[in-house]
Motif scaffolding. Structure first.
Motif, PDB file in Angstrom:
ATOM      1  N   TYR A   1       4.496 -11.987   1.626  1.00 38.45           N
ATOM      2  CA  TYR A   1       3.874 -12.079   2.942  1.00 38.45           C
ATOM      3  C   TYR A   1       2.534 -11.371   2.890  1.00 38.45           C
ATOM      4  N   GLY A   2       1.656 -11.733   3.782  1.00 39.26           N
ATOM      5  CA  GLY A   2       0.400 -11.013   3.898  1.00 39.26           C
ATOM      6  C   GLY A   2      -0.789 -11.929   3.855  1.00 39.26           C
ATOM      7  N   SER A   3      -1.792 -11.579   4.627  1.00 35.31           N
ATOM      8  CA  SER A   3      -3.014 -12.384   4.668  1.00 35.31           C
ATOM      9  C   SER A   3      -4.255 -11.535   4.451  1.00 35.31           C
ATOM     10  N   ALA A   4      -4.063 -10.317   3.993  1.00 34.75           N
ATOM     11  CA  ALA A   4      -5.206  -9.435   3.762  1.00 34.75           C
ATOM     12  C   ALA A   4      -5.928  -9.809   2.475  1.00 34.75           C
ATOM     13  N   SER A   5      -7.130  -9.326   2.353  1.00 38.08           N
ATOM     14  CA  SER A   5      -7.875  -9.456   1.106  1.00 38.08           C
ATOM     15  C   SER A   5      -8.389  -8.070   0.750  1.00 38.08           C
TER      16      SER A   5
ATOM     17  N   MET B   1      -2.400   9.848 -18.162  1.00 36.55           N
ATOM     18  CA  MET B   1      -1.165   9.898 -18.942  1.00 36.55           C
ATOM     19  C   MET B   1      -1.530   9.789 -20.427  1.00 36.55           C
ATOM     20  N   PRO B   2      -0.938  10.606 -21.295  1.00 36.06           N
ATOM     21  CA  PRO B   2      -1.231  10.488 -22.732  1.00 36.06           C
ATOM     22  C   PRO B   2      -0.968   9.063 -23.219  1.00 36.06           C
ATOM     23  N   GLY B   3      -1.936   8.486 -23.913  1.00 36.26           N
ATOM     24  CA  GLY B   3      -1.806   7.141 -24.451  1.00 36.26           C
ATOM     25  C   GLY B   3      -2.155   6.022 -23.487  1.00 36.26           C
ATOM     26  N   ALA B   4      -2.506   6.347 -22.240  1.00 36.66           N
ATOM     27  CA  ALA B   4      -2.847   5.311 -21.261  1.00 36.66           C
ATOM     28  C   ALA B   4      -4.132   4.595 -21.661  1.00 36.66           C
ATOM     29  N   THR B   5      -4.109   3.280 -21.606  1.00 41.98           N
ATOM     30  CA  THR B   5      -5.285   2.468 -21.933  1.00 41.98           C
ATOM     31  C   THR B   5      -5.762   1.625 -20.759  1.00 41.98           C
ATOM     32  N   GLY B   6      -4.956   1.553 -19.694  1.00 44.92           N
ATOM     33  CA  GLY B   6      -5.321   0.748 -18.544  1.00 44.92           C
ATOM     34  C   GLY B   6      -4.633   1.239 -17.292  1.00 44.92           C
ATOM     35  N   ALA B   7      -5.075   0.684 -16.144  1.00 43.17           N
ATOM     36  CA  ALA B   7      -4.484   1.075 -14.869  1.00 43.17           C
ATOM     37  C   ALA B   7      -4.696  -0.027 -13.843  1.00 43.17           C
ATOM     38  N   GLY B   8      -3.875   0.007 -12.833  1.00 43.89           N
ATOM     39  CA  GLY B   8      -3.971  -0.927 -11.712  1.00 43.89           C
ATOM     40  C   GLY B   8      -3.249  -0.331 -10.523  1.00 43.89           C
ATOM     41  N   VAL B   9      -3.196  -1.075  -9.424  1.00 39.26           N
ATOM     42  CA  VAL B   9      -2.554  -0.561  -8.225  1.00 39.26           C
ATOM     43  C   VAL B   9      -1.520  -1.529  -7.664  1.00 39.26           C
ATOM     44  N   ILE B  10      -0.603  -0.954  -6.909  1.00 39.79           N
ATOM     45  CA  ILE B  10       0.359  -1.692  -6.097  1.00 39.79           C
ATOM     46  C   ILE B  10       0.171  -1.165  -4.676  1.00 39.79           C
ATOM     47  N   VAL B  11      -0.070  -2.069  -3.731  1.00 34.87           N
ATOM     48  CA  VAL B  11      -0.295  -1.699  -2.334  1.00 34.87           C
ATOM     49  C   VAL B  11       0.797  -2.357  -1.499  1.00 34.87           C
ATOM     50  N   GLU B  12       1.513  -1.547  -0.707  1.00 36.78           N
ATOM     51  CA  GLU B  12       2.611  -2.072   0.099  1.00 36.78           C
ATOM     52  C   GLU B  12       2.411  -1.711   1.566  1.00 36.78           C
ATOM     53  N   GLY B  13       2.511  -2.740   2.419  1.00 39.71           N
ATOM     54  CA  GLY B  13       2.372  -2.541   3.849  1.00 39.71           C
ATOM     55  C   GLY B  13       3.715  -2.436   4.531  1.00 39.71           C
ATOM     56  N   PRO B  14       3.700  -2.137   5.820  1.00 38.28           N
ATOM     57  CA  PRO B  14       4.956  -2.003   6.562  1.00 38.28           C
ATOM     58  C   PRO B  14       5.608  -3.369   6.788  1.00 38.28           C
ATOM     59  N   PRO B  15       6.939  -3.399   6.857  1.00 38.26           N
ATOM     60  CA  PRO B  15       7.606  -4.667   7.151  1.00 38.26           C
ATOM     61  C   PRO B  15       7.281  -5.127   8.570  1.00 38.26           C
ATOM     62  N   ARG B  16       7.055  -6.394   8.735  1.00 36.75           N
ATOM     63  CA  ARG B  16       6.841  -6.955  10.070  1.00 36.75           C
ATOM     64  C   ARG B  16       8.209  -7.333  10.647  1.00 36.75           C
ATOM     65  N   PRO B  17       8.300  -7.488  11.935  1.00 28.25           N
ATOM     66  CA  PRO B  17       9.587  -7.830  12.544  1.00 28.25           C
ATOM     67  C   PRO B  17      10.220  -9.061  11.893  1.00 28.25           C
ATOM     68  N   GLY B  18      11.499  -8.949  11.538  1.00 21.99           N
ATOM     69  CA  GLY B  18      12.232 -10.059  10.959  1.00 21.99           C
ATOM     70  C   GLY B  18      12.056 -10.228   9.455  1.00 21.99           C
ATOM     71  N   ARG B  19      11.335  -9.341   8.795  1.00 19.80           N
ATOM     72  CA  ARG B  19      11.124  -9.441   7.353  1.00 19.80           C
ATOM     73  C   ARG B  19      11.759  -8.262   6.637  1.00 19.80           C
TER      74      ARG B  19
ATOM     75  N   THR C   1      -0.080   1.640   8.350  1.00 19.14           N
ATOM     76  CA  THR C   1      -0.212   2.490   7.171  1.00 19.14           C
ATOM     77  C   THR C   1       0.309   1.737   5.956  1.00 19.14           C
ATOM     78  N   TYR C   2      -0.465   1.721   4.888  1.00 17.77           N
ATOM     79  CA  TYR C   2      -0.073   1.085   3.631  1.00 17.77           C
ATOM     80  C   TYR C   2       0.112   2.169   2.581  1.00 17.77           C
ATOM     81  N   GLN C   3       1.100   1.975   1.712  1.00 19.59           N
ATOM     82  CA  GLN C   3       1.350   2.892   0.603  1.00 19.59           C
ATOM     83  C   GLN C   3       0.636   2.354  -0.634  1.00 19.59           C
ATOM     84  N   VAL C   4      -0.015   3.222  -1.379  1.00 15.23           N
ATOM     85  CA  VAL C   4      -0.769   2.825  -2.573  1.00 15.23           C
ATOM     86  C   VAL C   4      -0.227   3.594  -3.768  1.00 15.23           C
ATOM     87  N   ARG C   5       0.019   2.870  -4.867  1.00 12.14           N
ATOM     88  CA  ARG C   5       0.423   3.508  -6.123  1.00 12.14           C
ATOM     89  C   ARG C   5      -0.569   3.136  -7.213  1.00 12.14           C
ATOM     90  N   LEU C   6      -1.089   4.132  -7.896  1.00  8.89           N
ATOM     91  CA  LEU C   6      -1.947   3.957  -9.062  1.00  8.89           C
ATOM     92  C   LEU C   6      -1.031   4.047 -10.275  1.00  8.89           C
TER      93      LEU C   6
END
Length: 164
Positions: A56-60, A132-150, A87-92
């Motif tokens: 779900y989601g329509s953000a960019s 982190m030792p040995g890390a060569t790359g990174a990215g993110v996961i962004v999670e928003g709040p559940p909407r009603p019925g989801r 509020t959205y949760q972000v993980r690097l």
């Protein structure tokens, strides 16, 4: 007037070319950040898509990812048209990581942050983590709040892993 239109078209083509791409981007430690678009799909903790599953989601949005120095990794997340006043949760997440490893906040190579979305659906935040030792790359996961019925909220992930 026609000349202005041609210039605008060139800018759009250059911007689209900058946003596209697959694989791993190249960015040297202590130099530039890599701009990575956010996709509206679920990925594993190693930030690889094994099955194509839209969410779900329509953000960019996009994230600037990099290693501003040899000891840290930073992600600057920017979103538009997200769920207003939320509020959205972000993980690097740093890679490589074992497929058996989870990517919960506090796990090795995972840092978490919060992004507040304003009444217009815009938000940004920065998450920084020790490298982190040995890390060569990174990215993110962004999670928003559940909407009603989801069952779950909007989920956005880095289109590709940025080299750090």
């Amino acid at each position: 007037m026609a000349r202005h239109g041609i210039g605008s078209a060139v800018v759009v083509v250059v911007a689209v070319a900058a946003l596209g791409g697959t694989g791993t981007a190249v960015a040297g430690a202590g130099t530039a950040m890599t701009m990575v678009p956010l996709d509206n799909q679920i990925k594993q903790c190693d930030l690889v898509t094994t099955t194509y599953e839209l969410t779900y989601g329509s953000a960019s949005g996009f994230v600037d990812v990099g290693a501003p120095d040899s000891g840290s990794v930073r992600a600057e997340v920017h979103m538009q048209t997200a769920l207003p006043d939320s509020t959205y949760q972000v993980r690097l997440v740093q890679v490589p990581r074992s497929l058996a490893a989870t990517c919960n906040p506090g796990d090795a190579g995972v840092a978490a942050g919060v992004m507040y979305i304003d009444g217009l659906g815009n938000g940004s935040t920065t998450v920084t983590s020790p490298r982190m030792p040995g890390a060569t790359g990174a990215g993110v996961i962004v999670e928003g709040p559940p909407r009603p019925g989801r069952l779950h909220g909007d989920i956005y992930t880095s289109s590709y892993i940025a080299a750090i």
